[in-house]
Each structure stands twice: as structure tokens, then as C-alpha cells.
Scaffold this active site. Structure first.
Site, mmCIF file in Angstrom:
data_model
loop_
_atom_site.group_PDB
_atom_site.id
_atom_site.type_symbol
_atom_site.label_atom_id
_atom_site.label_comp_id
_atom_site.label_asym_id
_atom_site.label_seq_id
_atom_site.Cartn_x
_atom_site.Cartn_y
_atom_site.Cartn_z
ATOM 1 N N CYS A 84 26.401 26.862 47.438
ATOM 2 C CA CYS A 84 26.885 27.457 46.432
ATOM 3 C C CYS A 84 28.773 26.756 46.455
ATOM 4 C CB CYS A 84 26.653 28.377 46.159
ATOM 5 S SG CYS A 84 24.822 28.709 45.395
ATOM 6 N N GLY A 141 27.951 22.169 46.752
ATOM 7 C CA GLY A 141 27.174 21.528 45.936
ATOM 8 C C GLY A 141 27.535 20.510 44.853
ATOM 9 N N ASN A 173 27.562 33.004 45.302
ATOM 10 C CA ASN A 173 26.961 32.446 46.673
ATOM 11 C C ASN A 173 26.622 33.043 48.760
ATOM 12 O OD1 ASN A 173 26.878 30.147 49.053
ATOM 13 N ND2 ASN A 173 29.511 30.461 49.719
ATOM 14 N N GLY A 174 25.336 32.029 48.681
ATOM 15 C CA GLY A 174 24.591 32.680 49.774
ATOM 16 C C GLY A 174 23.127 33.106 49.391
ATOM 17 N N TYR A 213 31.494 22.549 59.980
ATOM 18 C CA TYR A 213 30.425 21.055 58.706
ATOM 19 C C TYR A 213 31.247 21.495 57.290
ATOM 20 C CZ TYR A 213 27.625 17.929 55.710
ATOM 21 O OH TYR A 213 27.323 17.402 54.958
#
Length: 487
Positions: free
Chosen positions: A19, A45, A124-125, A265
Site C-alpha cells: 500500500c 500498489g 499501509n501495513g 526495493y
């Protein structure tokens, strides 16, 4: 019918961050700022996105769509449905939520009309005790509208006896385990919260008197926002329409454990992460990799695009010339051709093409960020050999990925991870390359600025995907039988 962008026949065999979040308060047409920010966060995302905004005249507005930001949130006909000076947005892949055609219900931000006002929230997570929380909430009468773990936060807030939205959120998040960077809003406030370990990133910026929170600094850049600082692990920031910003500490202090794979990344190379240029960190990873695992070769070639900075560092440190031996086709989209079996067999060739004139007759070092299942690595090796390379050596800018992530990353089951079932030599033989070397975990730590490497007694980062040392016990997974070694 399942949306076509979910049937990606060009599987790039990468771990995917789940996300990206963005929010702003105190500007006219806040949703337009959010759309731009989400566009900059698209790499975090690509499955779906959503925007929620509030306007005094029109009230709450929301827009949720499958697909890319550029295809859904650039027209006035959509943005005019979400007017107002405060807005938040979210782009997603999915972990806990479903991936079928009905999954629009799982697209964030989520909205709830609570006892002391409405709120919208984007997360997010991953909540590692979401199953247990959901069961408890349902037993107490909560009715869930989605299959996303993030909805638990809204229901926990609804049950809080606190009298303000920020205080309700503090109550709710104290019940949550796992990793979370949360962006939320009321009718007049923007809220950003980061979990006590700081696993997932969150940054704070400003445009004039307006405040912005976002997953990465590249999203601040696109709207011309000044980067102020990171939201600290365990911190809640609350920004208001008049430009006031307050900081709160709702959690007991804990030792920071941000995700080290963000450096490898996930984050965009033009972002600043923990005070360091992501690009420069990745170049440093390549230099460290060259020192640890040199190769007798004629050419260093990145696997585009994620392997490029590390390949530049590897070439500079080793003295082996760098060359763009593989060219990426930037115009292959997820819906380019219906994914027939013949097209699937073409696989990576639709995204990547080998520069034969550069490759032929040479001993080639291919530098990539990771090896997950190994399927794409094998295809790339075959393409390079078909182009006339004498030898192919893989150098990987991260340690072997041997454990799944439960903190918001789309990781295969452990038995699908090549490094979980094979030694490095077995992986080399499986991929059919002349050599295969990974940077060591200590080497990775040195490259991100930890001169003494990894502190075995108190690791400085979350590196569970490499070490199996989970800083937060994945409660739901343990209940299902997943075995976790204690740190």
C-alpha cells in the site's frame, strides 16, 4: 469476472509492497493533490486506489476504483465528486482482503460515522492479530463491510469511549499488533500515525500552511511540498485547517525496527528514507556486494529497473564495465494482450529484451534486487544465453529471502520461496547459472549505514524475510500453525 489487471501474465516474481498512503489538509481541491501523490506512490500498489474528502457544503465524498491512478483519478468528472480542503487516499495490492470481482468493498480509505463525528482511514501495513480482533468485534455486534484487516481499526474506534477522533484512534491502535502507517481525517483534521516499531514508512511535509503526510518523500516532491521530517515510530501527528501541527505519543516507547527491504526495493530510488538517499544506498549495496562476491566477468548488467543502482555500484567497485544489456519495454501494461497460454509462455520477453550486440561473447554479471520463486531469474538467464553470452553470473543485492513477511508485503508461502527449500548451491543449479551470490545480512546492514553490521542481540531493522526473526509475533499465523523462532 475477475478484473484483467489482476491476471498479469508478465509475472515479475518480485515481493510487492502492499500500500501507499497520502493525505493533505488546508488546500483548495485537496483531492487533486491526493491524486498526484498517489500517482507518485503507484509502485506501492497497482491493484486499486481510493480517495475520500470532506467539504462543508457537500459533506463527505469518496471515489474508489480498480486499476491505475492515471486511468481513474485524472478527470474532473471524478475529482469533482470529492471536493474539499482535506482529503486522504490509498493505493493497494491486497494481503488480507479478497482479490475477486467483489473486492471493491476492500478498497480504502474506509469511512465511518462515529459518535463524535465522521472519520476516514487508510492503512499501509498488516495487522497480525486481525483474525482475533475481528472475531471479538463480531461477537460484540460489529458488522463488517469488507474482508480487509484495516476495517478493524474503524470498529475499534467506534467502541472507544473517548470524545475525540484522535483519542479514539489512540484507543484503537493500542489494541492492534503488527505494522501500520495510518493516514486518517475528520472534517477538519489530518492525522498520521506510525506503529511503535516504525516498520512501515511515513513522512511529513508542508505546502505553504498546508500539511501533508505520505508513505514516501517522492509523493511530496510531485505536489511541490517541503519535506519536514519522518513521522517517528510510535508518533501521532495531527494537522488542522489553520496550519497547526501537534505531536502525540500514544504508545510505550520501543526500539525502532523499520523494514530494511524498503532500502533494497520497495521505496522509489528518488525518495529519502531515514535521512539517506535510497538511490545512494542501493549503489552502496552494489559496492558491498562486489567486495563480498566478485566475479571474473566482462560486463555488469542490471535486471531493470530495480537492479540498476546496485549494478552501477557493483561495476564501480569491481572495475568491470557497466552496460544496459537488458532493455525494458516501458509500454507493456497489465492488459496489453489477453493472457492466453501462448502469451504466458512468452512471459518476460514482453517486458524485457536483451541487447545482443552488447551481450554476445561476454561473461555477464546480472545484478538483481532479490530472488523469490526464481521463475523470472531462470527466464532472464535463458534470454541472455540465447543472445550469445559465454557465462552468466547472478549477484543479488539482498540476502536470500527465506521467510514470509506478515507486515504488509505480498510474500508467497514459505514452501514457495526458493531460499527456504534450497541451499545457495542448489539455487545456482536450479537457475542454471555459472555462479549465484547474495549480499550477506551483515553486508546489507553496512550498506545502509550500520558500520558494524547487524547487532545479533538487538537488530536495528526488521529483517524477518531474511532472518526469520519477527519483531512482532504474527499471532494469527501462529494460531494457524506457523512456527516462529523467538528472537
Amino acid at each position: 469476472m475477475t478484473p484483467t489487471w489482476r491476471n498479469d501474465p508478465f509475472d515479475d516474481d518480485k515481493l510487492r509492497e502492499e500500500c501507499g498512503v497520502f493525505g493533505i489538509v488546508g488546500v483548495q481541491d485537496a483531492a487533486s493533490f491526493v491524486a498526484l501523490g498517489l500517482h507518485a506512490l503507484q509502485h506501492r500498489g497497482q491493484e486499486a486506489g481510493g480517495i475520500v474528502a470532506h467539504d462543508e457544503t457537500h459533506g463527505w465524498g469518496s471515489a474508489r476504483r480498480f486499476g491505475y491512478v492515471r486511468d481513474n483519478f485524472t478527470s474532473r468528472s471524478v475529482l469533482d465528486t470529492v471536493p474539499g480542503p482535506v482529503a486522504i487516499g490509498h493505493v493497494r495490492y491486497s494481503t488480507a482482503g479478497s482479490k475477486g470481482a467483489t473486492a471493491i468493498r476492500d478498497v480504502q480509505p474506509f469511512f465511518g460515522e462515529l459518535a463524535h463525528g465522521g472519520t476516514a482511514i487508510a492503512h499501509n501495513g498488516n495487522i497480525t492479530n486481525a483474525d482475533a480482533l475481528r472475531r471479538e468485534l463480531i461477537e460484540r455486534g460489529s458488522i463488517f463491510q469488507s474482508s480487509s484487516d484495516s476495517e478493524c481499526i474503524i470498529h475499534l474506534m467506534a467502541r472507544s469511549l473517548q470524545r475525540s477522533i484522535p483519542e479514539k484512534m489512540k484507543d484503537a491502535l493500542r489494541r492492534v499488533e503488527g505494522a501500520f502507517s495510518v493516514v486518517a481525517m475528520t472534517r477538519t483534521k489530518l492525522i498520521g500515525v506510525r506503529d511503535p516499531l516504525g516498520v512501515r514508512p511515513l513522512v511529513l511535509g508542508r505546502v505553504g500552511d498546508a500539511h501533508v503526510v505520505a508513505s514516501e518523500t517522492c509523493a511530496l516532491d510531485i505536489v511541490g511540498a517541503e519535506f519536514l521530517r519522518e513521522v517517528e515510530p510510535g508518533e501521532m501527528v495531527v494537522a488542522t485547517m489553520d496550519g497547526t501541527l501537534t505531536s502525540h505519543r500514544p504508545f510505550e516507547p520501543q526500539r525502532r525496527r523499520s523494514c530494511i527491504f524498503e532500502h533494497v526495493y520497495f521505496s522509489r530510488p528518488d525518495s529519502i528514507l531515514e535521512g539517506r538517499s535510497v538511490y545512494e544506498t542501493r549503489e552502496a549495496i552494489g559496492r558491498e556486494l562486489a567486495r563480498e562476491a566478485p566475479a571474473e566477468a566482462d560486463l555488469v548488467v542490471p535486471v531493470p529497473d530495480s537492479g540498476t543502482p546496485a549494478a552501477i555500484g557493483f561495476a564501480a567497485e569491481s572495475g568491470v564495465p557497466y552496460g544496459m544489456g537488458i532493455i525494458r519495454n516501458q509500454y507493456v501494461g497489465r492488459t496489453f494482450i489477453e493472457p492466453t497460454e501462448q502469451i504466458r509462455n512468452m512471459g518476460v520477453r514482453l517486458k524485457l529484451n536483451v541487447n545482443r550486440a552488447l551481450i554476445a561473447g561476454k561473461r555477464v554479471v546480472l545484478v538483481d534486487d532479490s530472488v523469490v520463486r526464481g521463475t523470472t531469474s531462470r527466464k532472464i538467464k535463458e534470454m541472455v544465453l540465447d543472445a550469445g553470452a559465454k557465462e552468466v553470473h547472478f549477484r543479488i543485492a539482498s540476502p536470500p529471502t527465506a521467510w514470509p513477511c506478515f507486515y504488509g508485503v505480498d510474500t508467497p508461502d514459505r514452501d514457495k520461496l526458493l531460499a527456504a527449500t534450497m541451499t545457495a548451491d542448489d539455487m545456482r543449479d536450479h537457475l542454471g547459472v555459472d555462479s549465484l551470490k547474495f549480499i550477506s545480512l551483515d553486508g546489507l546492514y553496512r550498506a545502509v549505514g550500520e558500520a558494524k553490521g547487524r547487532n545479533e542481540d538487538a537488530p536495528q531493522y526488521c529483517d524477518a524475510c531474511f532472518s526469520g526473526a519477527y519483531p512482532v509475533a504474527p499471532s494469527d499465523q501462529i494460531a494457524r500453525g506457523f512456527e516462529v523462532a523467538a528472537e
